[in-house]
Design an enzyme around this catalytic site. Structure first.
Site, PDB file in Angstrom:
ATOM      1  N   HIS A 275      27.800  61.760 -26.371  1.00 28.61           N
ATOM      2  CA  HIS A 275      26.921  60.795 -25.715  1.00 28.61           C
ATOM      3  C   HIS A 275      27.206  59.361 -26.157  1.00 28.61           C
ATOM      4  CE1 HIS A 275      23.402  59.132 -23.804  1.00 28.61           C
ATOM      5  NE2 HIS A 275      22.978  58.653 -24.942  1.00 28.61           N
ATOM      6  N   CYS A 276      27.861  59.163 -27.301  1.00 27.88           N
ATOM      7  CA  CYS A 276      27.973  57.823 -27.875  1.00 27.88           C
ATOM      8  C   CYS A 276      29.301  57.120 -27.599  1.00 27.88           C
ATOM      9  CB  CYS A 276      27.734  57.879 -29.388  1.00 27.88           C
ATOM     10  SG  CYS A 276      26.059  58.349 -29.843  1.00 27.88           S
ATOM     11  N   ILE A 277      30.397  57.678 -28.101  1.00 24.96           N
ATOM     12  CA  ILE A 277      31.662  56.948 -28.108  1.00 24.96           C
ATOM     13  C   ILE A 277      32.146  56.581 -26.702  1.00 24.96           C
ATOM     14  CG2 ILE A 277      34.021  56.907 -28.999  1.00 24.96           C
ATOM     15  CD1 ILE A 277      31.799  57.058 -31.116  1.00 24.96           C
ATOM     16  N   LEU A 279      30.369  55.946 -24.121  1.00 18.57           N
ATOM     17  CA  LEU A 279      29.385  55.158 -23.391  1.00 18.57           C
ATOM     18  C   LEU A 279      28.997  53.841 -24.061  1.00 18.57           C
ATOM     19  CD1 LEU A 279      26.897  58.016 -22.382  1.00 18.57           C
ATOM     20  CD2 LEU A 279      28.968  57.285 -21.205  1.00 18.57           C
ATOM     21  N   ASP A 280      28.726  53.902 -25.350  1.00 15.16           N
ATOM     22  CA  ASP A 280      28.112  52.762 -26.036  1.00 15.16           C
ATOM     23  C   ASP A 280      28.871  51.449 -25.903  1.00 15.16           C
ATOM     24  OD1 ASP A 280      26.349  54.703 -26.710  1.00 15.16           O
ATOM     25  OD2 ASP A 280      26.593  54.561 -28.879  1.00 15.16           O
TER      26      ASP A 280
END
Length: 438
Positions: A275-277, A279-280
């Protein structure tokens, strides 16, 4: 210090504060559990009634939560869940841990944060702390959350307290969990920072690092993941070039790791997941446009990382060509569809893009994943097959997730053609010509 802040700090120190958590997913449920374990009464909220019922029945659905701990907390009435937002009127502090996805144009969707904040504002009361934990772009806490909460008639820093403290969750990490991972806290004013920091110090074992404002905390979270995003992009670009030059990228990285300073190893793969790398960093590219700045390095790394599933399939086609076989009609077995090893999380998994490219080229795709028995993607349902049988049928086997439970020696021995995108077979005796790596 504001008298209300002093009162809330005293309630926190005495474990008299009631804590709320909005969103009971990969971030929210472990956070709720740790707060309850620390001695607080915790009320969790989620819009999904299934999750709420599972929590209230003591049934765990998150890998980083210990089943027995959840049962004890529920039975001991330290933790309960609800779908009724009016629970906010009964809490002294509430954390927001809801999704912040990107839309199809790679722009941040903060609608879950906005709707949660609006619901909290209905029941906001004096002396209450609100902490946003959802990853987002700098300015969200002060420019979006704060004004919505102040529509209640209460004033931030005087009547209630507001802070941002970014989640740091690494599913499947054996060493660092919610409990012992350092936490960054930035509040709207010194009192908000101190109150939020006090709560986390009474719950977590990791260091609590205070920063001057929410924007700094929001930006540092983006920096953490952008750092990884760009360096993985570099590793992937090196892998592409090494493939063209006939050089083993994995051996190159192992050699570079011998330098005791100035180098940190990052590894290539079939694409970015989680979910992080993936998208963020794009939260920042979105915000940068407001300041007439183009984040070229971030977007270039994103293009490289997004290309990797296609690169994998192109290489697989070349490997089949060597065997005088076409991709169209070939049987392809993927080993692993979770985005990282030894977990069941498929969010943004690069294996999904690999499957899409394979099927566009006419391949008959099979998969095995011991953590993902079945899944649905773009309207099509897939079911995990027995990998031992699948290897016998497959024209090519592609390792897309390096789960520890796989017997890699047997996979190497029995695959007609094996394409290892994760270097999972590095410890296996491998002298066969039909074993290929990224």
């Amino acid at each position: 210090m504001n008298p209300l802040a002093k009162q809330l700090i005293e309630k926190i120190q005495n474990k008299e504060a009631v804590i709320g958590v909005v969103g009971l997913g990969y971030v929210g449920l472990p956070l709720a559990v740790e707060k309850a374990k620390a001695g607080y009464k915790v009320i969790g909220f989620d819009v999904q009634e299934k999750k709420v019922n599972m929590v209230n029945e003591g049934h765990n659905y998150i890998g980083d939560v210990v089943d027995d701990e959840l049962i004890k907390l529920v039975e001991g009435e330290r933790l309960k869940a609800t779908t009724d937002f009016s629970f906010v009127k009964d809490v002294d502090a509430v954390a927001i841990a809801v999704p912040t996805p990107l839309d199809k144009f790679k722009q941040p969707d903060v609608s879950y944060v906005v709707s949660s904040t609006k619901d909290i504002a209905k029941y906001l009361h004096k002396g209450m702390l609100v902490v946003l934990e959802s990853t987002t772009y700098p300015g969200t806490t002060e420019e979006i959350v704060k004004p919505i909460l102040e529509e209640s008639g209460l004033k931030c820093g005087e009547d209630f307290f507001l802070a941002f403290s970014p989640e740091r969750v690494d599913p499947g990490n054996k060493l660092y969990k919610t409990k012992n991972t350092p936490k960054v806290v930035g509040g709207c004013g010194e009192d908000s920072t101190k109150v939020a920091a006090m709560l986390y110090r009474n719950v977590l074992e990791g260091e609590i690092f205070e920063v001057s404002c929410p924007a700094v905390a929001e930006m540092e979270k983006i920096l953490e993941n952008t750092f990884r995003h760009i360096n993985i992009g570099l590793a992937n670009e090196m892998a592409i070039l090494c493939k063209k030059m006939g050089i083993d990228i994995w051996e190159v990285i192992e050699a570079a790791k011998t330098k005791p300073y100035g180098f940190m190893a990052f590894y290539p793969g079939p694409g970015l997941g989680g979910h992080c790398i993936p998208l963020d960093p794009f939260y920042l590219t979105y915000k940068a446009r407001e300041y007439d700045y183009h984040t070229r390095l971030i977007e270039t790394a994103g293009e490289i990382n997004d290309f990797m599933p296609e690169f994998v399939v192109d290489n697989a086609m070349k490997l089949l060509n060597k065997e005088k076989k076409a991709m169209n009609g070939a049987k392809v077995l993927l080993l692993g569809v979770a985005y990282k090893k030894d977990i069941d999380d498929m969010r943004e998994s690069p294996a999904l893009k690999v499957i899409e490219h394979l099927e566009k080229n006419g391949a008959n795709v099979m998969y095995n994943d011991p953590y993902v028995p079945s899944f649905k993607h773009k309207g099509k349902e897939y079911a995990s097959i027995n990998w031992e049988q699948g290897i016998k049928e497959a024209d090519i086997v592609i390792i897309t997730t390096a789960h520890s439970s796989y017997d890699y020696q047997r996979i190497v021995n029995e695959s007609a053609v094996l394409y290892d995108t994760r270097n999972a077979t590095k410890e296996v005796e491998n002298n066969r010509e039909k074993i290929y790596k990224l």
